[in-house]
Design a protein around this motif. Structure first.
Motif, PDB file in Angstrom:
ATOM      1  N   ASP A  30       4.472   3.350  -5.573  1.00 57.80           N
ATOM      2  CA  ASP A  30       3.157   2.702  -5.416  1.00 57.80           C
ATOM      3  C   ASP A  30       3.023   1.439  -6.259  1.00 57.80           C
ATOM      4  N   SER A  37       2.794  -1.402  -0.542  1.00 61.62           N
ATOM      5  CA  SER A  37       3.223  -0.402  -1.513  1.00 61.62           C
ATOM      6  C   SER A  37       4.119   0.647  -0.895  1.00 61.62           C
ATOM      7  N   GLY A  38       4.902   1.252  -1.770  1.00 58.27           N
ATOM      8  CA  GLY A  38       5.638   2.459  -1.454  1.00 58.27           C
ATOM      9  C   GLY A  38       6.574   2.344  -0.282  1.00 58.27           C
ATOM     10  N   HIS A 277       5.500   8.814  -4.814  1.00 57.53           N
ATOM     11  CA  HIS A 277       4.140   8.273  -4.674  1.00 57.53           C
ATOM     12  C   HIS A 277       4.256   6.972  -3.869  1.00 57.53           C
ATOM     13  N   GLY A 279       1.854   5.126  -2.611  1.00 53.86           N
ATOM     14  CA  GLY A 279       0.726   4.195  -2.656  1.00 53.86           C
ATOM     15  C   GLY A 279      -0.429   4.631  -1.768  1.00 53.86           C
TER      16      GLY A 279
END
Ligand SMILES: *Cc1c(COP(=O)(O)O)cnc(C)c1O
Length: 292
Positions: A30, A37-38, A277, A279
């Motif tokens: 993230d 993101s991610g 994770h 995001g």
């Protein structure tokens, strides 16, 4: 922007995990970019390469009105110098996600649900004049090149984990991880937590040996983007005690599953778990309005 994303690994210290005798780590995909993101960053990498290699200057893609993929694509196109088009499923709506897409210069069109289901590519083609310069990316960045990018998450790891957890939307993240673990013969089990109701793994994962993965149905909280008090309270508990914010749609549900399993004694003493994770935090702004 796609090479070696900043995605450090941190240990997550919660009593549920120490009581179970396990070490849980979170890979902060993230943190790679506030809007790309991610796994969306990972998935877009090879599509953008392919688009550039084929001399295309425009990216066309699809998604729901709260799609993290649409926003990621809009921001990545702005950064990489591509024109971007986003075709949004359903009736016209206004929300923060789509506002951000527009700020990054994405041309947005809403597509009525039936058309979206059966004919979205042709609909898109009818709206764009310069179609020969267009490169199409499927919803959520799913597809072979997306999976190839995600598989690089495994490549970046410098130690072995007994278990790797990810949330499952389209499933291409889980597929990418599984492909690499299978190919390299790693002794790691991949765990998928579907966030949609009634999502069957049989079709998605049919080519993989059952010993390579685990499918944790029963943590979707009623379906995609459905949330309840138990989930929002868990996300608050997690944020308060770790300093890490999880989104409600994906990673909140995934960590809820992981924590529940730890409490049930699912893991063996001394095992290590890595959770991704990916995001999705911007999308929470719209949901928080709804849940307060
Ligand atoms: C898109 C997304 C997922 C789901 O990934 P899939 O590859 O579609 O299964 C998980 N978490 C977040 C935050 C996402 O944005």
């Amino acid at each position: 922007m796609f090479n070696k994303p900043y995605a450090p690994i941190e240990q997550v210290n919660l009593p549920e995990f120490s009581n179970a005798g396990i070490n849980v780590f979170i890979k902060r995909e993230d943190l790679a970019h506030p809007f790309v993101s991610g796994n969306k960053m990972r998935k877009l990498k090879y599509y953008f390469q392919d688009a550039a290699a084929n001399g295309k200057n425009t990216i066309v893609t699809f998604g729901g009105a709260y799609s993290n993929h649409l926003l990621a694509t809009a921001a990545a196109c702005a950064k990489m110098g591509f024109i971007s088009y986003g075709f949004v499923r359903g009736e016209p709506v206004k929300n923060y996600m789509l506002s951000l897409c527009k700020i990054f210069g994405m041309h947005l069109f809403f597509v009525e649900r039936n058309t979206y289901k059966t004919d979205k590519i042709n609909f898109a083609k009818s709206k764009i004049h310069d179609i020969e310069n267009c490169y199409f990316i499927d919803e959520g960045g799913q597809g072979e090149l997306g999976e190839k990018g995600v598989a690089e998450i495994i490549e970046d790891l410098s130690q072995n984990y007994n278990h790797i957890f990810c949330s499952v939307g389209t499933g291409s993240t889980m597929l990418g991880l599984l492909q690499r673990v299978e190919k390299n013969n790693y002794q790691t089990k991949i765990h998928g937590v579907p966030v949609l109701k009634g999502y069957d793994d049989k079709e998605l994962l049919k080519t993989f040996d059952k010993s390579l993965y685990e499918w944790h149905d029963g943590f979707h909280f009623g379906g995609y983007a459905k949330i309840d008090k138990q989930l929002t309270q868990f996300v608050s508990y997690f944020a308060t005690n770790t300093g890490i914010l999880l989104d409600y749609v994906y990673e909140g549900k995934m960590f809820y599953a992981l924590t529940s399993l730890a409490k049930q004694g699912y893991f063996k003493n001394g095992e290590s778990v890595l959770a991704l994770h990916n995001g999705g935090l911007i999308g929470m702004l719209d949901m928080m309005k709804a849940s307060y």
